[in-house]
Design a protein around this motif. Structure first.
Motif, PDB file in Angstrom:
ATOM      1  N   GLU A 236       0.939  10.247   3.617  1.00 52.61           N
ATOM      2  CA  GLU A 236       1.622   9.557   2.530  1.00 52.61           C
ATOM      3  C   GLU A 236       0.710   8.632   1.730  1.00 52.61           C
ATOM      4  O   GLU A 236       0.682   8.688   0.499  1.00 52.61           O
ATOM      5  CB  GLU A 236       2.811   8.774   3.086  1.00 52.61           C
ATOM      6  CG  GLU A 236       3.679   8.160   2.002  1.00 52.61           C
ATOM      7  CD  GLU A 236       4.899   7.457   2.555  1.00 52.61           C
ATOM      8  OE1 GLU A 236       5.705   6.957   1.747  1.00 52.61           O
ATOM      9  OE2 GLU A 236       5.050   7.389   3.792  1.00 52.61           O
ATOM     10  N   TYR A 237      -0.004   7.772   2.402  1.00 50.65           N
ATOM     11  CA  TYR A 237      -0.823   6.792   1.677  1.00 50.65           C
ATOM     12  C   TYR A 237      -1.882   6.238   2.615  1.00 50.65           C
ATOM     13  O   TYR A 237      -1.944   6.594   3.792  1.00 50.65           O
ATOM     14  CB  TYR A 237       0.047   5.661   1.114  1.00 50.65           C
ATOM     15  CG  TYR A 237       0.692   4.776   2.160  1.00 50.65           C
ATOM     16  CD1 TYR A 237       0.162   3.526   2.480  1.00 50.65           C
ATOM     17  CD2 TYR A 237       1.838   5.183   2.831  1.00 50.65           C
ATOM     18  CE1 TYR A 237       0.750   2.711   3.442  1.00 50.65           C
ATOM     19  CE2 TYR A 237       2.442   4.380   3.790  1.00 50.65           C
ATOM     20  CZ  TYR A 237       1.899   3.149   4.091  1.00 50.65           C
ATOM     21  OH  TYR A 237       2.478   2.353   5.042  1.00 50.65           O
TER      22      TYR A 237
ATOM     23  N   ARG B 194      -4.801  -0.764  -5.735  1.00 50.66           N
ATOM     24  CA  ARG B 194      -5.978  -0.030  -5.259  1.00 50.66           C
ATOM     25  C   ARG B 194      -7.106   0.007  -6.286  1.00 50.66           C
ATOM     26  O   ARG B 194      -8.241   0.263  -5.944  1.00 50.66           O
ATOM     27  CB  ARG B 194      -5.582   1.410  -4.881  1.00 50.66           C
ATOM     28  CG  ARG B 194      -4.789   1.509  -3.592  1.00 50.66           C
ATOM     29  CD  ARG B 194      -4.531   2.973  -3.247  1.00 50.66           C
ATOM     30  NE  ARG B 194      -3.877   3.099  -1.952  1.00 50.66           N
ATOM     31  CZ  ARG B 194      -2.577   2.942  -1.751  1.00 50.66           C
ATOM     32  NH1 ARG B 194      -1.801   2.655  -2.785  1.00 50.66           N
ATOM     33  NH2 ARG B 194      -2.052   3.067  -0.553  1.00 50.66           N
TER      34      ARG B 194
ATOM     35  N   LEU C 128      -0.053  13.211  -4.170  1.00 49.64           N
ATOM     36  CA  LEU C 128      -0.143  11.826  -3.706  1.00 49.64           C
ATOM     37  C   LEU C 128       1.182  11.344  -3.134  1.00 49.64           C
ATOM     38  O   LEU C 128       2.251  11.755  -3.584  1.00 49.64           O
ATOM     39  CB  LEU C 128      -0.544  10.909  -4.868  1.00 49.64           C
ATOM     40  CG  LEU C 128      -1.869  11.201  -5.556  1.00 49.64           C
ATOM     41  CD1 LEU C 128      -2.010  10.358  -6.815  1.00 49.64           C
ATOM     42  CD2 LEU C 128      -3.044  10.948  -4.613  1.00 49.64           C
ATOM     43  N   ASN C 129       1.091  10.458  -2.158  1.00 46.19           N
ATOM     44  CA  ASN C 129       2.248   9.800  -1.569  1.00 46.19           C
ATOM     45  C   ASN C 129       3.251  10.815  -1.044  1.00 46.19           C
ATOM     46  O   ASN C 129       4.456  10.701  -1.254  1.00 46.19           O
ATOM     47  CB  ASN C 129       2.889   8.842  -2.569  1.00 46.19           C
ATOM     48  CG  ASN C 129       3.394   7.589  -1.883  1.00 46.19           C
ATOM     49  OD1 ASN C 129       4.561   7.489  -1.542  1.00 46.19           O
ATOM     50  ND2 ASN C 129       2.512   6.619  -1.668  1.00 46.19           N
TER      51      ASN C 129
ATOM     52  N   HIS D  56      -5.428  11.175   1.446  1.00 49.68           N
ATOM     53  CA  HIS D  56      -4.079  11.481   0.994  1.00 49.68           C
ATOM     54  C   HIS D  56      -3.819  12.984   1.084  1.00 49.68           C
ATOM     55  O   HIS D  56      -4.727  13.777   1.309  1.00 49.68           O
ATOM     56  CB  HIS D  56      -3.899  11.041  -0.453  1.00 49.68           C
ATOM     57  CG  HIS D  56      -3.624   9.591  -0.652  1.00 49.68           C
ATOM     58  ND1 HIS D  56      -4.563   8.608  -0.431  1.00 49.68           N
ATOM     59  CD2 HIS D  56      -2.504   8.943  -1.073  1.00 49.68           C
ATOM     60  CE1 HIS D  56      -4.036   7.421  -0.717  1.00 49.68           C
ATOM     61  NE2 HIS D  56      -2.788   7.592  -1.095  1.00 49.68           N
TER      62      HIS D  56
ATOM     63  N   TYR E 151      -0.161   4.381  -8.302  1.00 47.26           N
ATOM     64  CA  TYR E 151      -1.572   4.737  -8.450  1.00 47.26           C
ATOM     65  C   TYR E 151      -2.049   4.642  -9.905  1.00 47.26           C
ATOM     66  O   TYR E 151      -3.245   4.797 -10.171  1.00 47.26           O
ATOM     67  CB  TYR E 151      -1.810   6.153  -7.937  1.00 47.26           C
ATOM     68  CG  TYR E 151      -1.444   6.326  -6.481  1.00 47.26           C
ATOM     69  CD1 TYR E 151      -2.336   5.993  -5.470  1.00 47.26           C
ATOM     70  CD2 TYR E 151      -0.186   6.780  -6.113  1.00 47.26           C
ATOM     71  CE1 TYR E 151      -1.995   6.121  -4.138  1.00 47.26           C
ATOM     72  CE2 TYR E 151       0.165   6.920  -4.775  1.00 47.26           C
ATOM     73  CZ  TYR E 151      -0.731   6.587  -3.796  1.00 47.26           C
ATOM     74  OH  TYR E 151      -0.386   6.719  -2.472  1.00 47.26           O
TER      75      TYR E 151
ATOM     76  N   TYR F  86       0.800  -1.225   0.000  1.00 42.40           N
ATOM     77  CA  TYR F  86       0.000   0.000   0.000  1.00 42.40           C
ATOM     78  C   TYR F  86       0.834   1.276   0.000  1.00 42.40           C
ATOM     79  O   TYR F  86       0.351   2.327  -0.405  1.00 42.40           O
ATOM     80  CB  TYR F  86      -0.988  -0.017   1.170  1.00 42.40           C
ATOM     81  CG  TYR F  86      -2.142  -0.933   0.869  1.00 42.40           C
ATOM     82  CD1 TYR F  86      -3.199  -0.509   0.081  1.00 42.40           C
ATOM     83  CD2 TYR F  86      -2.139  -2.258   1.301  1.00 42.40           C
ATOM     84  CE1 TYR F  86      -4.236  -1.358  -0.250  1.00 42.40           C
ATOM     85  CE2 TYR F  86      -3.169  -3.127   0.973  1.00 42.40           C
ATOM     86  CZ  TYR F  86      -4.223  -2.665   0.196  1.00 42.40           C
ATOM     87  OH  TYR F  86      -5.241  -3.522  -0.146  1.00 42.40           O
ATOM     88  N   ARG F  87       2.085   1.197   0.431  1.00 42.56           N
ATOM     89  CA  ARG F  87       2.910   2.396   0.421  1.00 42.56           C
ATOM     90  C   ARG F  87       3.591   2.605  -0.919  1.00 42.56           C
ATOM     91  O   ARG F  87       3.654   3.726  -1.415  1.00 42.56           O
ATOM     92  CB  ARG F  87       3.972   2.338   1.515  1.00 42.56           C
ATOM     93  CG  ARG F  87       4.889   3.568   1.489  1.00 42.56           C
ATOM     94  CD  ARG F  87       5.787   3.671   2.696  1.00 42.56           C
ATOM     95  NE  ARG F  87       6.659   2.522   2.806  1.00 42.56           N
ATOM     96  CZ  ARG F  87       7.411   2.290   3.870  1.00 42.56           C
ATOM     97  NH1 ARG F  87       7.361   3.102   4.900  1.00 42.56           N
ATOM     98  NH2 ARG F  87       8.196   1.230   3.917  1.00 42.56           N
TER      99      ARG F  87
END
Length: 691
Positions: free
Chosen positions: A180-181, A320, A269-270, A208, A292, A32-33
């Motif tokens: 981050e996520y 995701r 994002l992230n 996010h 993503y 997920y990261r």
């Protein structure tokens, strides 16, 4: 707001903890990261030199190390001459029982696997803000089983990472947090990884980004409380409009059907590490953005496909599956959208109407951090790591000088500093014979992993220095530009920060278990261990201590791991007096110039933690663990104030097999509650930290 004020007692004993993923981190975290980046081939296929090979050229006699000279870049910041390493000062060993360095007088926390934040004896902790707490006016209270995207857009986001804390009005602080996520299996009951719902997608997108939160100080002590609904409070999410600026803005690579001008992008994002500028803004690095974007196999143009591959974009569906709900995440529909992510974002936390800006002049890669410093004549300099196995270390030097003061003219000028300047990448050289760098971590005959280096220019404004690439291509496809000029492959360069007192730059190289593997880059003096699962910390000193210099000296300050492991090195300090440390990630400095290191993915069967250590004096290299975070969590965003330590506790309970229904952690609120990433402060009433 509920708090967790309580004195801390004896830390729990070490418990067994089994993690099946390389480097000590769970597969759930990696999925997920970063989209399980370490499960795929490293995206750097070049034959560029590897820093691990350079370091392996230089570690040879552990016995010599303790008695002989220790590299002294931190103690002699101006000692590195152009093209040479800094001179090594006298040895820095300390007798057993030596006292603590100023600001580090505490009893170290023992390694443990407790589901708690465990702090040094005599200190108290307080949870400042949790995921889901309302911060924007009108936002509702958190409802674990009734989450909505609208609510989340006004609540503190998920997986807090980098923190910036700035002085506000009287008895107030302004805190900026990266998010981050998201960990959907730990957020949503009954989550189906193969069939996420649109509502879950929209909630995760809103979780996010970044939060700006005003904190009220307790006039009688170090406690803090969220000023919910304050006019400065805001959320920047995966749907917030941001402006693309700098020399690549508007280029053909950044135009989409929704934005034919190539200057406005939805979302950040992230967001991982960051920095605080001397002109009062906050920087945020977009890291593992590639995960993503799905369906990369639809791109058939060879050049475009090679670019996607170099940035680690997977073919097929993403984990995701956001591309099912929004075509901007579908490369087959919007092939340029992915090129609009992977930048440093700049925001003004004191202007809630400020449109965040993605600074293309700083290059596009997996940005971990960007902590600025100024040259003697006032130009801005940023050091940046690309957090990927076998990727590179970068530097940016602005063309213009910072204007002092708070006038509108000064503010507008300073907001252009990161749009016009020169982008560089680092090339390292060791100073030991290659035969002495054997991959074991043994020091070379000169007693140190050290050497020299140069900053290779990539582009400046609209001018490219990379043959065969335009300036726009350099800024958007920075990794490929660095490949072409022969930059040195590093072991996941993450946080990079200059010591504000000495100017020495500290580089956290987290780990790289692929170092020396079949078909992968071997060791070098800067990356000296095969299968490097514990990481290292480098000191880098610019020639004449000039941040704009194009040459530097370097040495490895720490080679991390279990002190009983002969491959480890703690700047020459006796290893029976240091805390075990694994996988350095974020770094920070206190008012005494001590270095503080937070870890990510401890591979020593203990929870991650925060460590303090001196970089000068008799205690140079004495690593001391100040706190640990709950099981499955990562320690992020440390800030060391005189009377408070801030940390962001990210992804508690993120252990393989964990779900909402079968949690491994219930921190911070205990059994029956979701694990919630949170910001914590640690303090001791009426006493400075480490006194």
């Amino acid at each position: 707001m509920p708090s967790c004020d309580q004195p801390q007692h004896q830390p729990p004993a070490l418990l067994p903890l089994t993690l099946a993923h390389p480097g000590g981190r769970s597969a759930l975290t990696c999925r997920y990261r970063c989209g399980s980046a370490c499960a795929h081939p490293a995206p750097n296929p070049t034959s560029n030199p590897y820093f691990g090979d350079l370091v392996t050229e230089a570690l040879s006699r552990r016995s010599l190390l303790r008695a002989a000279a220790v590299i002294g870049l931190a103690g002699a910041a101006g000692g590195a001459l152009a093209g040479t390493a800094a001179a090594a000062p006298a040895g820095r060993t300390s007798p057993v029982g030596a006292g603590a360095a100023r600001g580090l007088d505490f009893t170290p926390v023992a390694p443990n696997t407790a589901d708690a934040v465990t702090v040094a004896d005599g200190y108290t902790q307080q949870i400042v803000v949790r995921w889901g707490e309302p911060i924007v006016a009108g936002a509702p209270a958190f409802e674990p089983n009734g989450q909505t995207a609208e609510a989340q857009a006004g609540q503190f986001g998920y997986n807090c990472d980098y923190l910036a804390v700035m002085t506000g009005h009287k008895h107030q602080l302004v805190m900026v947090a990266n998010h981050e996520y998201t960990d959907e299996p730990l957020m949503f009951a009954g989550y189906d990884e193969e069939n996420p719902t649109r509502e879950q997608f929209e909630i995760a997108l809103a979780a996010h980004g970044m939060s700006v939160v005003v904190l009220d100080e307790d006039p009688k002590g170090p406690g803090l409380r969220v000023a919910a609904g304050h006019e400065l409070n805001r959320r920047i999410t995966g749907s917030t409009p941001l402006q693309l600026t700098g020399p690549a803005a508007g280029s053909e690579f950044l135009r989409t059907s929704a934005d034919p001008e190539g200057t406005t992008v939805l979302g950040t994002l992230n967001n991982c590490g960051g920095g605080t500028t001397p002109w009062g803004t906050v920087l945020s690095g977009e890291e593992n953005f590639n995960q993503y974007f799905g369906n990369g196999e639809a791109v058939t143009d060879p050049a475009a496909a090679e670019r996607l591959k170099r940035y680690g974009l997977a073919n097929g569906a993403t984990d995701r599956k956001w591309e099912r709900f929004d075509s901007r995440f579908d490369v087959s529909s919007e092939p340029n959208e992915v090129n609009r992510h992977g930048y440093i974002v700049e925001i003004d936390p004191f202007d809630p109407e400020f449109v965040p800006r993605k600074r293309t002049a700083l290059g596009r890669f997996k940005h971990e951090a960007a902590e600025p410093r100024l040259t003697g004549d006032g130009r801005a300099v940023l050091y940046m790591g690309d957090d990927e196995r076998f990727d590179y270390l970068y530097k940016y030097v602005s063309r213009d000088k910072m204007k002092k003061g708070n006038s509108r003219r000064a503010r507008e000028h300073n907001l252009t500093l990161l749009d016009n300047g020169t982008l560089y990448v680092a090339k390292f050289a060791g100073n030991s014979p290659a035969a002495e760098i054997d991959g074991t971590g043994t020091l070379p005959s000169d007693g140190a992993f050290d050497g020299s280096g140069e900053w290779l220019p990539l582009a400046s404004d609209d001018e490219s220095f990379v043959p065969g690439m335009t300036a726009a291509e350099v800024y958007v496809f920075t990794r490929l530009a660095a490949d072409k000029v022969g930059a040195t492959k590093m072991d996941r360069p993450e946080d990079v920060e200059p010591n504000p007192g000495t100017g020495v730059v500290y580089v956290a190289l987290t780990n790289n278990t692929d170092r020396g593997a079949d078909g992968k880059a071997g060791v070098d003096e800067a990356n000296p261990r095969v299968g490097n699962k514990h990481g290292q910390v480098m000191e880098l000193t610019e020639a004449k201590n000039d941040p704009a210099a194009t040459t530097f000296g370097w040495n490895l300050f720490l080679v991390c791991g279990d002190p009983d492991d002969p491959s480890t090195y703690f700047a020459g300090f006796p290893k029976d007096q240091v805390s075990p440390i694994s996988c350095p990630d974020n770094v920070a400095f206190d008012e005494h110039g001590n270095l503080w290191i937070s870890t990510d993915g401890n591979a020593l069967e203990s929870n991650d933690g925060l460590f303090g250590l001196a970089v000068t004096g008799k205690q140079r290299g004495q690593v001391k663990q100040f706190l640990t975070v709950p099981i499955g969590a990562e320690t992020c965003g440390p800030i060391i104030q005189r009377e408070r330590v801030f940390v962001a506790v990210q992804h508690p309970g993120e252990v393989d097999g964990a779900t909402v229904e079968t949690p491994v952690s219930t921190w911070p609120d205990g059994p029956g509650n979701l694990a919630r990433p949170s910001v914590v402060i640690v303090h001791r009433q009426g006493r400075p930290i480490g006194s």
